[in-house]
Design a protein around this motif. Structure first.
Motif, short mmCIF file in Angstrom:
data_model
loop_
_atom_site.label_atom_id
_atom_site.label_comp_id
_atom_site.label_asym_id
_atom_site.label_seq_id
_atom_site.Cartn_x
_atom_site.Cartn_y
_atom_site.Cartn_z
N ASN A 239 0.85 -1.19 0.00
CA ASN A 239 0.00 0.00 0.00
C ASN A 239 0.89 1.23 0.00
OD1 ASN A 239 -1.74 2.25 1.23
ND2 ASN A 239 -3.25 0.61 0.97
N ALA A 241 0.60 3.89 1.49
CA ALA A 241 0.72 4.47 2.82
C ALA A 241 1.78 3.77 3.68
CB ALA A 241 -0.63 4.44 3.52
N TYR A 242 2.18 2.55 3.29
CA TYR A 242 3.18 1.79 4.05
C TYR A 242 4.39 1.53 3.14
CZ TYR A 242 -0.85 0.97 7.04
OH TYR A 242 -1.96 1.15 7.84
#
Length: 305
Positions: A239, A241-242
């Motif tokens: 993802n 975001a990670y």
């Protein structure tokens, strides 16, 4: 006075006076005697005493009274007694009841036929409307360029033309031969492969809606010489975001063959995951050269619940 003369006088006086027979009263009798005496004297006859005359009159002409049961003026002839009509024959009654039963039965049959015809017309109109809707949806899908493949029907996904608002999210990818780099590359449009509201980008399946997904993957390994190297099969999630990737599923094969012999092993992974929007999933193996990329033996996919 002789009897013949007296009778002649009485008849003459009776014709003059017009007495009705049997209707004299006591006063009428006295008057009649005095008038008779005068009449008799005028004709030159001898005088007759009144009692003797009265006795003779009562003897010759006795009083007669007429008795009539209907002498009163209000008496009227009795009205004829109404007689009852003759009874209706039984056969006529039976015929009338049979006619009524036949009429009711005919009416019921006509009503049932009308209702059946109306039901048939309604069902036909409903089917026509459904066909028109499906045709309109098929035209819309054709204009957008998406046509359901045979694989969508095979795995039991609902027809998109039947449900316009609810479109299942699913994808099934098959192996692509002659590859040596990781992650594994897949075929998304040929044969049994398809994608429905799921993007295949950069060798990964990209999620565009958060929800529960069932993820599965199968890899078939084979070799001519057995060296018992560990065979790893893993599914990763990444993802934006990670920074690092996460392992969703993993399988390792050890001691899977005998020395000097050909061998083949399959590895299957499948589980349910809660995936979020923008997640991307991909598959890695430890030995790419040992993978058989036939579409029925090596594949990767998911579908939203």
């Amino acid at each position: 006075m002789s009897r013949s003369l007296t009778a002649r006088v009485m008849q003459a006086y009776k014709g003059r006076a017009g007495f009705p027979p049997g209707a004299q009263s006591a006063a009428g009798t006295a008057g009649f005697s005095s008038r008779m005496k005068e009449e008799f004297h005028s004709q030159g006859g001898p005088a007759i005493p009144l009692p003797t005359m009265q006795q003779n009159l009562n003897y010759v002409y006795p009083q007669i009274f007429w008795v009539d049961s209907c002498a009163s003026p209000t008496c009227a002839p009795s009205a004829p007694i109404a007689t009852c009509p003759p009874p209706v024959p039984e056969r006529r009654r039976r015929k009338q009841s049979n006619k009524r039963d036949g009429t009711c039965l005919c009416f019921l049959v006509v009503v049932l036929l009308v209702l059946l015809a109306l039901a048939g017309v309604g069902l036909g109109m409903f089917q026509i409307v459904q066909l028109q809707k499906e045709l309109a949806e098929l035209r819309e899908l054709t204009s957008t360029g998406h046509v359901p493949s045979s694989m969508e029907k095979r795995i039991g996904l609902p027809n998109v033309t039947a449900e316009k608002k609810v479109i299942r999210k699913a994808a099934h990818l098959t192996g692509k031969a002659d590859q040596k780099t990781l992650p594994l590359e897949w075929v998304a449009t040929l044969g049994h492969a398809f994608t429905s509201n799921i993007q295949y980008r950069h060798r990964s399946l990209v999620i565009n809606e958060t929800g529960l997904y069932f993820v599965y993957s199968k890899v078939f390994f084979r070799g001519k010489i057995c060296n018992n190297l560990p065979l790893d099969h893993m599914v990763f999630k990444q993802n934006p975001a990670y920074p690092a990737s996460q392992v969703l599923m993993e399988d390792r094969k050890m001691n899977y063959c005998a020395a000097g012999k050909m061998w083949a092993r399959g590895s299957y992974l499948g589980a349910l995951f809660n995936l979020t929007k923008s997640d991307s999933l991909y598959v890695n193996v430890s030995e790419t050269a040992l993978v058989n990329f036939e579409e029925s033996k090596t594949f990767f996919g998911l579908y939203k619940l």
